[in-house]
Design a protein around this motif. Structure first.
Motif, PDB file in Angstrom:
ATOM      1  N   VAL A 159     -13.663 -10.854 -13.135  1.00  0.00           N
ATOM      2  CA  VAL A 159     -12.527 -10.312 -12.397  1.00  0.00           C
ATOM      3  C   VAL A 159     -12.573  -8.793 -12.483  1.00  0.00           C
ATOM      4  O   VAL A 159     -12.565  -8.223 -13.579  1.00  0.00           O
ATOM      5  N   CYS A 160     -12.636  -8.159 -11.332  1.00  0.00           N
ATOM      6  CA  CYS A 160     -12.647  -6.695 -11.242  1.00  0.00           C
ATOM      7  C   CYS A 160     -11.636  -6.268 -10.179  1.00  0.00           C
ATOM      8  O   CYS A 160     -11.999  -5.998  -9.029  1.00  0.00           O
ATOM      9  N   PRO A 161     -10.355  -6.238 -10.529  1.00  0.00           N
ATOM     10  CA  PRO A 161      -9.329  -5.931  -9.524  1.00  0.00           C
ATOM     11  C   PRO A 161      -9.433  -4.505  -8.987  1.00  0.00           C
ATOM     12  O   PRO A 161      -9.918  -3.597  -9.677  1.00  0.00           O
ATOM     13  N   ASN A 162      -8.979  -4.341  -7.771  1.00  0.00           N
ATOM     14  CA  ASN A 162      -8.988  -3.022  -7.142  1.00  0.00           C
ATOM     15  C   ASN A 162      -7.741  -2.241  -7.500  1.00  0.00           C
ATOM     16  O   ASN A 162      -6.705  -2.816  -7.858  1.00  0.00           O
ATOM     17  N   GLY A 163      -7.820  -0.942  -7.378  1.00  0.00           N
ATOM     18  CA  GLY A 163      -6.689  -0.095  -7.715  1.00  0.00           C
ATOM     19  C   GLY A 163      -6.477   1.013  -6.718  1.00  0.00           C
ATOM     20  O   GLY A 163      -6.973   0.964  -5.588  1.00  0.00           O
ATOM     21  N   ALA A 164      -5.737   2.017  -7.123  1.00  0.00           N
ATOM     22  CA  ALA A 164      -5.459   3.187  -6.296  1.00  0.00           C
ATOM     23  C   ALA A 164      -5.618   4.429  -7.159  1.00  0.00           C
ATOM     24  O   ALA A 164      -5.385   4.392  -8.367  1.00  0.00           O
ATOM     25  N   GLN A 165      -6.016   5.515  -6.524  1.00  0.00           N
ATOM     26  CA  GLN A 165      -6.264   6.764  -7.247  1.00  0.00           C
ATOM     27  C   GLN A 165      -4.967   7.549  -7.387  1.00  0.00           C
ATOM     28  O   GLN A 165      -4.590   8.302  -6.502  1.00  0.00           O
ATOM     29  N   HIS A 166      -4.262   7.358  -8.495  1.00  0.00           N
ATOM     30  CA  HIS A 166      -2.912   7.913  -8.601  1.00  0.00           C
ATOM     31  C   HIS A 166      -2.888   9.435  -8.571  1.00  0.00           C
ATOM     32  O   HIS A 166      -1.898  10.040  -8.158  1.00  0.00           O
ATOM     33  N   ARG A 167      -3.968  10.071  -8.986  1.00  0.00           N
ATOM     34  CA  ARG A 167      -3.992  11.534  -8.987  1.00  0.00           C
ATOM     35  C   ARG A 167      -3.909  12.113  -7.577  1.00  0.00           C
ATOM     36  O   ARG A 167      -3.519  13.267  -7.399  1.00  0.00           O
ATOM     37  N   GLU A 207      -4.008 -12.715   1.750  1.00  0.00           N
ATOM     38  CA  GLU A 207      -4.604 -11.555   1.085  1.00  0.00           C
ATOM     39  C   GLU A 207      -5.507 -12.087  -0.017  1.00  0.00           C
ATOM     40  O   GLU A 207      -5.287 -13.174  -0.534  1.00  0.00           O
ATOM     41  N   ASN A 208      -6.523 -11.289  -0.414  1.00  0.00           N
ATOM     42  CA  ASN A 208      -7.353 -11.748  -1.529  1.00  0.00           C
ATOM     43  C   ASN A 208      -6.909 -11.139  -2.850  1.00  0.00           C
ATOM     44  O   ASN A 208      -7.671 -11.043  -3.799  1.00  0.00           O
ATOM     45  N   GLY A 209      -5.657 -10.789  -2.931  1.00  0.00           N
ATOM     46  CA  GLY A 209      -5.042 -10.192  -4.098  1.00  0.00           C
ATOM     47  C   GLY A 209      -3.968  -9.249  -3.598  1.00  0.00           C
ATOM     48  O   GLY A 209      -3.770  -9.102  -2.395  1.00  0.00           O
ATOM     49  N   THR A 210      -3.262  -8.606  -4.506  1.00  0.00           N
ATOM     50  CA  THR A 210      -2.297  -7.611  -4.060  1.00  0.00           C
ATOM     51  C   THR A 210      -3.063  -6.480  -3.382  1.00  0.00           C
ATOM     52  O   THR A 210      -3.916  -5.845  -3.999  1.00  0.00           O
ATOM     53  N   PRO A 211      -2.802  -6.221  -2.101  1.00  0.00           N
ATOM     54  CA  PRO A 211      -3.624  -5.269  -1.350  1.00  0.00           C
ATOM     55  C   PRO A 211      -3.420  -3.826  -1.792  1.00  0.00           C
ATOM     56  O   PRO A 211      -2.403  -3.462  -2.406  1.00  0.00           O
ATOM     57  N   LEU A 212      -4.404  -3.019  -1.452  1.00  0.00           N
ATOM     58  CA  LEU A 212      -4.406  -1.612  -1.830  1.00  0.00           C
ATOM     59  C   LEU A 212      -3.128  -0.906  -1.411  1.00  0.00           C
ATOM     60  O   LEU A 212      -2.564  -0.110  -2.174  1.00  0.00           O
ATOM     61  N   VAL A 213      -2.639  -1.193  -0.222  1.00  0.00           N
ATOM     62  CA  VAL A 213      -1.485  -0.469   0.297  1.00  0.00           C
ATOM     63  C   VAL A 213      -0.243  -0.677  -0.575  1.00  0.00           C
ATOM     64  O   VAL A 213       0.589   0.240  -0.722  1.00  0.00           O
ATOM     65  N   ILE A 214      -0.100  -1.843  -1.171  1.00  0.00           N
ATOM     66  CA  ILE A 214       1.042  -2.103  -2.056  1.00  0.00           C
ATOM     67  C   ILE A 214       0.884  -1.333  -3.364  1.00  0.00           C
ATOM     68  O   ILE A 214       1.855  -0.773  -3.904  1.00  0.00           O
ATOM     69  N   LYS A 215      -0.326  -1.256  -3.879  1.00  0.00           N
ATOM     70  CA  LYS A 215      -0.568  -0.477  -5.094  1.00  0.00           C
ATOM     71  C   LYS A 215      -0.341   1.011  -4.825  1.00  0.00           C
ATOM     72  O   LYS A 215       0.189   1.732  -5.683  1.00  0.00           O
ATOM     73  N   ALA A 224       1.566 -10.632  -3.422  1.00  0.00           N
ATOM     74  CA  ALA A 224       2.244 -10.424  -4.707  1.00  0.00           C
ATOM     75  C   ALA A 224       1.485 -10.998  -5.899  1.00  0.00           C
ATOM     76  O   ALA A 224       2.020 -11.046  -7.004  1.00  0.00           O
ATOM     77  N   HIS A 225       0.228 -11.393  -5.701  1.00  0.00           N
ATOM     78  CA  HIS A 225      -0.505 -12.098  -6.757  1.00  0.00           C
ATOM     79  C   HIS A 225      -0.558 -11.327  -8.070  1.00  0.00           C
ATOM     80  O   HIS A 225      -0.476 -11.917  -9.145  1.00  0.00           O
ATOM     81  N   ASP A 226      -0.727 -10.003  -7.989  1.00  0.00           N
ATOM     82  CA  ASP A 226      -0.925  -9.215  -9.201  1.00  0.00           C
ATOM     83  C   ASP A 226       0.338  -8.482  -9.649  1.00  0.00           C
ATOM     84  O   ASP A 226       0.278  -7.642 -10.545  1.00  0.00           O
ATOM     85  N   LEU A 227       1.471  -8.798  -9.043  1.00  0.00           N
ATOM     86  CA  LEU A 227       2.711  -8.092  -9.346  1.00  0.00           C
ATOM     87  C   LEU A 227       3.573  -8.865 -10.339  1.00  0.00           C
ATOM     88  O   LEU A 227       3.539 -10.094 -10.376  1.00  0.00           O
ATOM     89  N   ASP A 228       4.371  -8.135 -11.103  1.00  0.00           N
ATOM     90  CA  ASP A 228       5.370  -8.741 -11.969  1.00  0.00           C
ATOM     91  C   ASP A 228       6.612  -9.006 -11.109  1.00  0.00           C
ATOM     92  O   ASP A 228       7.379  -8.103 -10.810  1.00  0.00           O
ATOM     93  N   LYS A 229       6.772 -10.256 -10.735  1.00  0.00           N
ATOM     94  CA  LYS A 229       7.827 -10.609  -9.778  1.00  0.00           C
ATOM     95  C   LYS A 229       9.228 -10.571 -10.391  1.00  0.00           C
ATOM     96  O   LYS A 229      10.219 -10.706  -9.664  1.00  0.00           O
ATOM     97  N   SER A 230       9.312 -10.365 -11.697  1.00  0.00           N
ATOM     98  CA  SER A 230      10.620 -10.269 -12.334  1.00  0.00           C
ATOM     99  C   SER A 230      11.227  -8.871 -12.220  1.00  0.00           C
ATOM    100  O   SER A 230      12.414  -8.683 -12.502  1.00  0.00           O
TER     101      SER A 230
END
Length: 322
Positions: free
Chosen positions: A143-151, A231-239, A255-261
């Motif tokens: 598993v190698c999830p995708n992310g976003a470049q926060h900087r 989607e194949n996971g929480t998409p980049l745009v949501i991150k 919402a697969h990778d999100l904390d829904k609480s």
């Protein structure tokens, strides 16, 4: 390490506008450089050119980010026998087998689950579980999830448009923008395709943003929505939205990778997708909460989806490959 990242060759890298796969390949290469590695991008649809380019360097690892190229994995191995190899699929309906024949994906998927020679870097836990369910070799799944470049993303604690929702993405049936164009308070941004009833002439469609404009202006909004049907996971745009301080209103597929609480994460049930009044109410409620929690939202996004963290895990996965 010297790492080759193979893209689809459909649009340029980095993309000037839309192109989530192309964006993540660019971010991989950039962050690998920050960690002292060399990430080279090969981005051409020409399979022969891919092989010629790969032969020019002595790569430690080659990562194919386009599942359509599964048919040259053996050729890549022959051309670069000393390199570790992996492939990733970014197909959004991996977990929905009824969609595979419609999209011509069944042959690709059969190869992915039967392949026991090369690693499959799954971009979400959902995809990993799907491959596992269909008896893919577990020793080749990582598993190698995708992310976003926060900087790179601008952040404002007080948004310019706190009462507005951003719907950012390619205008297409899967993302279902056409169903919600009548809701006041949503602005739509994305590459337009004439494949739905979405009306690009209405004032709520802002056209396609450049990548630089996106980096600066996602943070302007109170929240973001994406009610896609796959989607194949929480998409980049949501991150990207979370890192920019926005709450999110999403379908279960996004919402697969999100904390829904969390109070700034709202998941719209499938049976409520067409209930416009319900969706409108949930958007408003989410905005009202989210604009009071901007710092907390951004920190959640950074802690869970920043490339800075995820690429370190990526490198560890590569080093652990046998």
């Amino acid at each position: 390490m010297k790492i080759a990242l193979v893209g689809p060759g459909i649009i340029e890298i980095p993309p000037k506008g839309w192109g989530a796969v192309e964006s993540l390949i660019w971010d991989y290469a950039t962050e690998l450089g920050e960690l002292g590695h060399e990430g080279s991008i090969i981005n051409t649809p020409d399979r022969g050119q891919i092989l010629r380019d790969l032969r020019k360097e002595d790569y430690d690892f080659i990562h194919v980010h386009y599942d359509v190229f599964y048919d040259i994995m053996d050729y890549i191995h022959t051309a670069c026998p000393n390199a570790k190899l992996a492939i990733s699929s970014h197909y959004p309906y991996i977990d929905q087998p009824d969609r595979h024949p419609l999209d011509g994906y069944d042959k690709i998927y059969k190869w992915l689950i039967n392949n026991d020679k090369y690693y499959n870097f799954c971009i979400s836990h959902k995809d990993y579980e799907t491959y596992k369910r269909d008896n893919a070799p577990l020793d080749k799944l990582l598993v190698c999830p995708n992310g976003a470049q926060h900087r790179d993303y601008n952040f404002q604690e007080k948004p310019d448009k706190p009462e507005w929702t951003l719907y950012l993405g390619k205008i297409e049936p899967r993302k279902r923008q056409h169903l919600y164009q009548g809701i006041y308070g949503i602005e739509f941004v994305g590459h337009y395709t004439n494949t739905t009833d979405f009306n690009p002439k209405l004032a709520d469609y802002l056209g396609e943003w450049t990548h630089e404009h996106k980096l600066q202006h996602v943070t302007d909004y109170g929240n973001m929505m994406l009610l896609s049907d796959g989607e194949n996971g929480t998409p980049l745009v949501i991150k990207e939205a979370l890192i920019s301080g926005l709450g999110v209103v999403v379908s279960k597929y996004a919402a697969h990778d999100l904390d829904k609480s969390l109070p700034f994460v709202t998941v719209i049930p499938d049976d409520k997708w067409n209930d416009i009044e319900y969706v409108q109410t949930e958007l408003r409620k989410n905005r009202e909460i989210s604009v009071t929690m901007r710092k907390e939202i951004r920190q959640y996004g950074i802690d869970n989806f920043s490339w800075q963290k995820l690429v370190k895990t990526y490198v560890e996965n590569i080093e652990g490959m046998k």
